[in-house]
Design a protein around this motif. Structure first.
Motif, mmCIF file in Angstrom:
data_model
loop_
_atom_site.group_PDB
_atom_site.id
_atom_site.type_symbol
_atom_site.label_atom_id
_atom_site.label_comp_id
_atom_site.label_asym_id
_atom_site.label_seq_id
_atom_site.Cartn_x
_atom_site.Cartn_y
_atom_site.Cartn_z
ATOM 1 N N ARG A 53 0.834 -1.215 0.000
ATOM 2 C CA ARG A 53 0.000 0.000 0.000
ATOM 3 C C ARG A 53 0.863 1.258 0.000
ATOM 4 N N SER A 54 1.937 1.246 0.782
ATOM 5 C CA SER A 54 2.822 2.418 0.820
ATOM 6 C C SER A 54 3.471 2.654 -0.542
ATOM 7 N N ASP A 112 0.880 4.037 -2.961
ATOM 8 C CA ASP A 112 0.634 5.464 -2.724
ATOM 9 C C ASP A 112 1.769 6.315 -3.297
ATOM 10 N N CYS A 167 1.482 6.462 -7.046
ATOM 11 C CA CYS A 167 0.380 7.354 -7.447
ATOM 12 C C CYS A 167 0.787 8.809 -7.336
#
Length: 289
Positions: free
Chosen positions: A145-146, A149, A152
């Protein structure tokens, strides 16, 4: 590239001698040999297949000096075709219409206990594979997830190249300006403006808390620093104190920061527009004893 057989459900082939069985096997091998020759005719030295490659076609590829890779995952094939500049081919009748991919080195590497095939020197030199390893599924999920992110944010920064200093610097600058506006505004509106100013300071407070620092002490120091002219001070979690964001090179994407402030403001406005909350009493459980 598995052996071509009659794959119709319920189909049966009856023969009256073992010679006929040998003829069927020879026909299957001949058909496979023709297919392999069509692939070799493309002028390749590496063949990557999504499914199984039987021993006979693998031997034909080895005799022709071609590396055969089997059981490649579907998403990996698409990414590999993208970075090497090649096409994914399902038929081999027209080799002139197929675009071949290129890379400088293909090698087998070990990561932990897993064997992986590494393609380096690809046409798109900036493409890479990131391997995440962790002690548990939870650690891996958090790392993924990190990383997602961060990617993105990078993609948004490429679209809009404007950046601002990080480390809580933009929130403190906005909080200072909003606080000055609250002091100049008469009436009850000043309380709402002052609350918005305090809410902006929540981001640097969270940054300090996540780093295990004394947020109350750092926020008070940061507020004092931002009363100086053209201050670029922010929270430096590595040193555990305040630092110059300009000298440290700590920046954030402007578009991401703008989206954070706008979405948080809109969420607060939606909550304030709620006139009444209707709660439903929990249903009583029936006594089944």
């Amino acid at each position: 590239m598995d052996t071509d057989k009659v794959k119709i459900y319920g189909a049966r082939v009856r023969v009256d001698s073992m010679a006929k069985v040998a003829d069927i096997e020879a026909a299957e091998k001949q058909k496979m040999r023709e297919k392999v020759q069509k692939i070799i005719g493309h002028g390749i030295n590496c063949f990557v297949n999504r499914q199984l490659i039987y021993n006979f076609p693998e031997e034909l590829f080895a005799d022709a000096g071609i590396l055969a890779v089997e059981h490649a995952d579907f998403e990996g094939i698409e990414r590999l075709a993208l970075v090497t500049g090649g096409d994914i081919a399902s038929t081999f009748d027209n080799p002139e219409s197929v675009k071949l991919g290129h890379c400088k080195l293909i090698e087998e590497i070990m990561i932990g206990e897993d064997r992986l095939i590494h393609f380096s020197g690809v046409a798109m030199g900036q493409a890479c594979t990131i391997v995440l390893r962790g002690a548990s599924e939870h650690v891996l999920d958090e790392a993924e997830r990190s990383l997602h992110d961060a990617l993105c944010v990078l993609s948004q920064t490429v679209t809009d190249t404007r950046v601002i200093y990080g480390g809580g610097w933009p929130e403190m600058v906005m909080s200072k300006e909003v606080d000055e506006l609250a002091r100049k505004t008469p009436g009850k509106k000043s309380h709402a403006i002052d609350a918005f100013s305090r809410a902006l300071q929540a981001i640097p407070t969270i940054i300090a808390d996540n780093a295990g620092l004394d947020s109350a002490e750092l926020i008070s120091q940061l507020r004092a620093e931002h009363h100086k002219v053209n201050s670029t001070a922010g929270i430096d979690v590595i040193s555990g104190g305040l630092g110059d964001m300009q000298k440290r090179g700590i920046c954030e994407a402007f578009k991401v920061k703008q989206a954070i402030v706008l979405s948080a403001t809109e969420a607060a406005e939606m909550i304030l527009r709620v006139d009444e909350i209707i709660t439903c009493a929990p249903r009583r459980r029936e006594d089944r004893m």
